[in-house]
Design a protein around this motif. Structure first.
Motif, mmCIF file in Angstrom:
data_model
loop_
_atom_site.group_PDB
_atom_site.id
_atom_site.type_symbol
_atom_site.label_atom_id
_atom_site.label_comp_id
_atom_site.label_asym_id
_atom_site.label_seq_id
_atom_site.Cartn_x
_atom_site.Cartn_y
_atom_site.Cartn_z
ATOM 1 N N LYS A 1 1.060 -1.172 -0.159
ATOM 2 C CA LYS A 1 0.056 -0.002 0.253
ATOM 3 C C LYS A 1 1.211 1.156 0.081
ATOM 4 O O LYS A 1 1.508 1.681 1.260
ATOM 5 N N GLY A 2 0.402 1.803 -1.400
ATOM 6 C CA GLY A 2 1.736 3.077 -1.877
ATOM 7 C C GLY A 2 1.171 3.677 -2.599
ATOM 8 O O GLY A 2 1.265 3.656 -3.510
ATOM 9 N N ILE A 3 2.452 4.287 -2.562
ATOM 10 C CA ILE A 3 1.867 5.808 -4.343
ATOM 11 C C ILE A 3 2.977 4.704 -4.855
ATOM 12 O O ILE A 3 4.110 4.112 -5.170
ATOM 13 N N SER A 4 2.650 4.726 -6.295
ATOM 14 C CA SER A 4 3.093 4.008 -7.228
ATOM 15 C C SER A 4 4.501 4.547 -8.019
ATOM 16 O O SER A 4 4.650 5.584 -7.024
ATOM 17 N N VAL A 5 5.308 3.394 -8.131
ATOM 18 C CA VAL A 5 6.584 3.718 -9.068
ATOM 19 C C VAL A 5 6.462 5.141 -10.317
ATOM 20 O O VAL A 5 7.073 6.033 -10.103
ATOM 21 N N GLU A 6 5.163 5.020 -10.790
ATOM 22 C CA GLU A 6 5.243 5.999 -11.732
ATOM 23 C C GLU A 6 4.983 7.576 -11.181
ATOM 24 O O GLU A 6 5.743 8.567 -11.360
ATOM 25 N N GLU B 1 7.521 11.174 -10.645
ATOM 26 C CA GLU B 1 7.207 12.408 -11.277
ATOM 27 C C GLU B 1 7.629 13.153 -10.323
ATOM 28 O O GLU B 1 8.034 14.226 -10.363
ATOM 29 N N ILE B 2 7.625 12.449 -8.949
ATOM 30 C CA ILE B 2 7.617 13.596 -7.627
ATOM 31 C C ILE B 2 9.383 14.090 -7.498
ATOM 32 O O ILE B 2 9.830 14.635 -6.385
ATOM 33 N N ILE B 3 10.091 13.095 -7.342
ATOM 34 C CA ILE B 3 11.440 12.513 -7.334
ATOM 35 C C ILE B 3 11.968 13.922 -8.307
ATOM 36 O O ILE B 3 12.320 14.573 -7.878
ATOM 37 N N LYS B 4 11.360 13.693 -9.577
ATOM 38 C CA LYS B 4 12.297 14.803 -11.289
ATOM 39 C C LYS B 4 11.702 16.261 -10.610
ATOM 40 O O LYS B 4 12.725 17.037 -10.755
ATOM 41 N N SER B 5 9.914 16.103 -9.930
ATOM 42 C CA SER B 5 10.239 17.913 -9.879
ATOM 43 C C SER B 5 10.854 18.450 -8.321
ATOM 44 O O SER B 5 11.250 19.501 -8.354
#
Length: 377
Positions: free
Chosen positions: A287-292, A296-300
């Motif tokens: 249960k958690g945020i998808s790898v996709e 996006e979050i890491i890049k931002s």
């Protein structure tokens, strides 16, 4: 005493005298500048901010984010037994007392009164997060951290039986006045935050088992690789314990490729562990945020941090934009792993070095590492 030694001693004495005079005069001078009562106005290049950081490598000046650099052996963090101040270690014995020292650096124009340091002592880990670790204690620098200077905070720790063994140490520094603090409450990532430092080096006998934790997202795609270290790389660690052994290079790297990685405890998340020619791939699902979305979050976040360090605002200006990154670090998972250090054929009195390298396949960066010095039997 030779002429050169006398000259060197005289030069060192003059430097110490200059520093003593500087420490006496500067605090009062800065107080006048900040009060606005100084007849001589502050120079145009003066920036009313501090720049507090812990070095992650030699030559580190606090620029973040960075990549491609081994960051888990901070030169600013040391652990010494009280009984032997010259022996650095990360192996703790129950009942013994240790002095933990953390050097703090200030590259800003504002002095920092009594900057704080939080210490987290953990089992050896690839990655770390405050939600899965315990705070060892809080200390502070006993005085002012002046501009363009450094100072050392110390903490005394007596080891209980439950905390004995090989350990990893994280340090996190901050100040509220002036405001100079980490931008995330939970993440302890030296690559992204100059306020974080890590010491992850263990000395182990070949042929023995070694356990460590992998801290990751519930949904993760990561790799673990075992890499040999050169003699120069090991020597550059400048660890006092290495003075007692002769460092050699691995004669045959095939032994590293044969290391077996095992999961040694049940996990609430599903895990798939595969080995391809010595490169271990780990896939987890929970249960958690998808790898996709993680990508996006890491890049931002990396783009925001680069903007901040180029002078385009502060973390407070990007508070809303950094919220997804903070959410990403609120919930992490832990997988306990174990390997057996190979018998490299190293004789007693000799040692070889290897790195355990952890990559996050979502963005292709090195997420964590552990330095292991294997000694001969």
């Amino acid at each position: 005493m030779s002429v050169n030694i006398k000259k060197a001693a005289g030069y060192i004495s003059s430097l110490r005298k200059s520093r003593e005079e500087y420490l006496k005069k500067v605090p009062g001078r800065l107080a006048k500048i900040y009060s606005g009562k100084d007849k001589n106005p502050k120079p145009d290049y003066f920036r009313e901010s501090s720049f507090l950081y812990i070095r992650s490598y030699n030559g580190d000046v606090g620029v973040r984010p960075f990549s491609g650099i081994n960051f888990w052996n901070s030169p600013d963090i040391t652990i010494n037994p009280i009984s032997n101040a010259g022996m650095n270690t990360t192996e703790l014995y129950a009942g013994n007392t240790y002095n933990i020292r953390c050097r703090l650096n200030n590259r800003g124009d504002l002095m920092i009164p009594f900057p704080k340091v939080e210490l987290f002592l953990t089992n050896p880990s690839l990655g770390f997060n405050t939600t899965v670790g315990e705070l060892l204690g809080l200390t502070q620098l006993q005085g002012l951290l002046l501009p363009a200077s450094n100072g050392e905070a110390q903490f005394t720790y007596t080891v209980p039986a439950s905390e004995a063994g090989h350990k990893c140490l994280f340090a996190r520094t901050y100040s509220f006045s002036p405001l100079d603090k980490p931008f995330d409450l939970h993440a302890l990532d030296p690559r992204l935050d100059r306020h974080i430092g890590q010491k992850n080096l263990n000395i182990i006998s070949q042929g023995s088992t070694y356990s460590f934790n992998l801290v990751h997202q519930p949904n993760a795609i990561e790799t673990i690789e075992f890499r040999p270290m050169t003699v120069r790389h090991v020597t550059n660690l400048q660890h006092p314990a290495l003075q007692k052994v002769k460092i050699t290079a691995l004669k045959d790297n095939k032994a590293l490729a044969q290391i077996k990685l095992e999961v040694v405890a049940k996990t609430p998340h599903k895990i798939n562990l595969t080995n391809e020619k010595g490169l271990w791939q780990i896939r987890t699902s929970g249960k958690g945020i998808s790898v996709e979305k993680q990508g996006e979050i890491i890049k931002s976040t990396n783009a925001i941090l680069k903007a901040i360090h180029s002078g385009k605002g502060s973390h407070q200006h990007f508070r809303k934009e950094l919220k997804p990154f903070r959410e990403l670090n609120r919930h992490v998972a832990v997988t306990s792993l174990q390997i057996t250090i190979p018998d490299f054929g190293t004789r007693k009195g000799y040692a070889v070095g290897l790195e355990i390298i952890n990559k996050n396949k979502v963005d292709g960066t090195v997420k964590g590492g552990i330095t292991v010095i294997a000694t001969g039997n």
